[in-house]
Design an enzyme around this catalytic site. Structure first.
Site, PDB file in Angstrom:
ATOM      1  N   ASP A   1       5.204   0.697  -1.507  1.00 32.86           N
ATOM      2  CA  ASP A   1       6.064   0.642  -0.333  1.00 32.86           C
ATOM      3  C   ASP A   1       7.531   0.783  -0.711  1.00 32.86           C
ATOM      4  O   ASP A   1       8.005   0.143  -1.657  1.00 32.86           O
ATOM      5  CB  ASP A   1       5.845  -0.697   0.387  1.00 32.86           C
TER       6      ASP A   1
ATOM      7  N   GLU B   1       6.125   5.870  -1.437  1.00 33.59           N
ATOM      8  CA  GLU B   1       6.890   6.168  -0.229  1.00 33.59           C
ATOM      9  C   GLU B   1       8.343   6.355  -0.638  1.00 33.59           C
ATOM     10  O   GLU B   1       9.068   5.392  -0.894  1.00 33.59           O
ATOM     11  CB  GLU B   1       6.762   5.021   0.786  1.00 33.59           C
TER      12      GLU B   1
END
Length: 554
Positions: A205, A245
């Site tokens: 993330d 990401e």
């Protein structure tokens, strides 16, 4: 490459399916999706053609940010099940040919994590340096770049000590201090723990935020941590991957793959290509997407792009110019309520394309033929819409629609106990659901099954070298992907009118034909390697290059 290489570098020809356990299927009627419900749908996913499940956070959480506010990196939220339930999912998925990756959310914790509860009480806490603090007030007028208008600044005062802690996201998500070796050790232990349970990798993330080093901290290169995680990962599991990401321009993304031979992130989402895709859809002109694909930097052989059209957040358009973003807004989010943070759209693809099945199928056909690995967000395969009554990004986080029954067959619980309600408009479960589409061979679900099956027998789509093929037909993208195992030419019409298309493959030998692997039609090239045919409005074709004597079953 050899065909056997696809098993070693499995992620380069995978079909990744992202789901939130909480909204997938409730097996016990408490209103919350759970791991046992997911286990009962593994065969559905296998038949869809999924080869890799990406599970969004299932860790213990106050659930103030859809599970991304974690209180225990080693735990399973008891609402969703137990470690035993998770292992059953992993084992069953593996038996059906699917690996499982999970979210690694280690740029911050919940403010209810035991580390932060200890850290905020006293500067002498052993966990104080797990977080980032300042004793002087932050400069006035600071903005929060991640959630503009929703979170104030990136510093919050903690009354117990009178100091401010840093939070790049919400105030209830204090940032971890990666300059602290103890924090990096905890991240490695977290990775090792889940690998030991059979996980095949991690979706990492917000990687740029993860690598932010506090001002004044002693850490020569934050990318060293990413390299350390990758080395640790490969020592523990040779097949495991890091899918990052990283929403940055291509030239900045390159650093996150690592220099020379990589050795940082294995895969990265192509945010640039996704945003240019929507600009091309809005203009009915593939030029922006083609330019983005042509500008992609070359990657080490073991690295890969992950392509997507939708995810669990807003559809961000932050890398487009203001004028381009406005074009996409006007085309797909004409109402201000459909926009968020000044940069994104809170809708799913089918409503944005006004439910036009031709356009929807063209978009997903192109997704699967882009160089890289396709990533599907749950419900895309049946054309789910959003619930416009829900706030901001929650609009697309509605329960999976399994049938026309109450709550779409997701749960038997009362509406007040569900994590969200399904849409009540033309995309309601009575109109859009798995059960009905399973019975309809012409449904979007069966179309997705066709795409995944053809993609899986065409490894050049994940491995191949891209070539944008010149032609004179307006509004059409023709590109090929070529690898040692073969070549496929993909043709997509972005316009609402039929187009007479002609192009040439002059480097192919005499006797070569093109086989449309979506409908089995065989098209011969002329003596100059040329071909001409009419492509319908929003039409598409996957044309496998079949050379004389190549031995490939077509």
């Amino acid at each position: 490459m050899r065909i056997t290489d696809t098993s070693d570098l499995w992620w380069k020809s995978a079909v990744i399916y992202c789901l939130d356990v909480e909204t997938f299927l409730d097996s016990n009627g408490d209103g919350v999706g759970d791991l046992q419900g997911l286990a009962s749908r593994i065969d559905y996913l296998a038949q869809l053609g999924v080869t890799c499940l990406w599970l969004m956070p299932f860790y213990p959480t106050p659930d103030r940010d859809d599970g991304y506010d974690v209180t225990d990196f080693y735990g399973v939220d008891p609402r969703l099940g137990t470690h035993g339930d998770l292992v059953e999912v992993i084992r069953t998925a593996r038996d059906r040919g699917m690996r499982v990756i999970v979210d690694l959310v280690v740029n911050h914790t919940s403010d209810r994590h035991p580390w932060f509860r200890s850290a905020k009480r006293s500067p002498s806490s052993p966990y104080r340096d797990f977080y980032v603090w300042r004793s002087d007030p932050p400069p006035p007028g600071q903005k929060n770049p991640v959630f503009p208008g929703e979170a104030d600044g990136i510093w919050t005062r903690e009354d117990a000590t009178g100091e401010w802690y840093m939070h790049s996201f919400y105030p209830h998500q204090p940032d971890l201090n990666i300059a602290n070796p103890a924090v990096r050790d905890e991240i490695a232990k977290t990775v090792g723990f889940w690998l030991q349970l059979g996980i095949s990798g991690f979706r990492v993330d917000a990687v740029p935020f993860l690598l932010e080093v506090p001002e004044g901290a002693e850490m020569a290169d934050p990318h060293d941590m990413l390299r350390d995680i990758r080395r640790f990962l490969q020592r523990r599991s040779s097949e495991a991957v890091l899918l990052g990401e990283v929403n940055l321009p291509y030239e900045e993304q390159t650093a996150y793959f690592g220099t020379d031979n990589g050795q940082e992130l294995t895969m990265q989402f192509d945010f640039v290509g996704m945003q240019e895709f929507y600009l091309s859809l809005a203009r009915q002109d593939p030029t922006p997407l083609a330019a983005a694909l042509a500008s992609r930097p070359s990657l080490p052989v073991e690295a890969q792009w992950a392509n997507f059209l939708r995810n669990h957040d807003e559809l961000t358009l932050d890398q487009l110019t203001d004028e381009e973003r406005q074009e996409v807004f006007e085309a797909f989010a004409p109402d201000e309520s459909q926009r968020v943070y000044g940069r994104g759209i809170t809708r799913r693809l089918p409503p944005m394309l006004e439910g036009d099945p031709r356009r929807i199928r063209m978009a997903y056909s192109l997704l699967f033929t882009l160089p890289g690995t396709p990533v599907i967000f749950y419900g895309e395969e049946i054309g789910m819409g959003e619930n416009a009554d829900l706030d901001k990004r929650h609009a697309v986080r509605t329960p999976m629609q399994w049938s026309a029954e109450r709550h779409g067959g997701f749960s038997s619980a009362p509406p007040s106990r569900l994590p969200a309600l399904p849409p009540g408009d033309g995309y309601a479960p009575v109109h859009v659901n798995v059960a009905d589409q399973l019975e309809d061979r012409d449904s979007l679900l069966h179309f997705f099954r066709d795409l995944t099956s053809r993609y899986r027998i065409s490894p050049e789509l994940g491995w191949g070298e891209l070539e944008i093929i010149a032609h004179d037909a307006p509004g059409v993208l023709v590109h090929s992907l070529r690898a040692d195992v073969g070549r496929t030419v993909a043709v997509h019409n972005f316009t609402d009118v039929p187009v007479l298309l002609g192009f040439a493959l002059p480097d192919e030998p005499e006797g070569t034909t093109l086989v449309d692997i979506l409908d089995s039609e065989r098209l011969p090239l002329d003596d100059r390697g040329g071909i001409e045919f009419t492509l319908p409005a929003y039409g598409y074709r996957w044309l496998r290059v079949s050379r004389p004597g190549d031995g490939r079953v077509t």
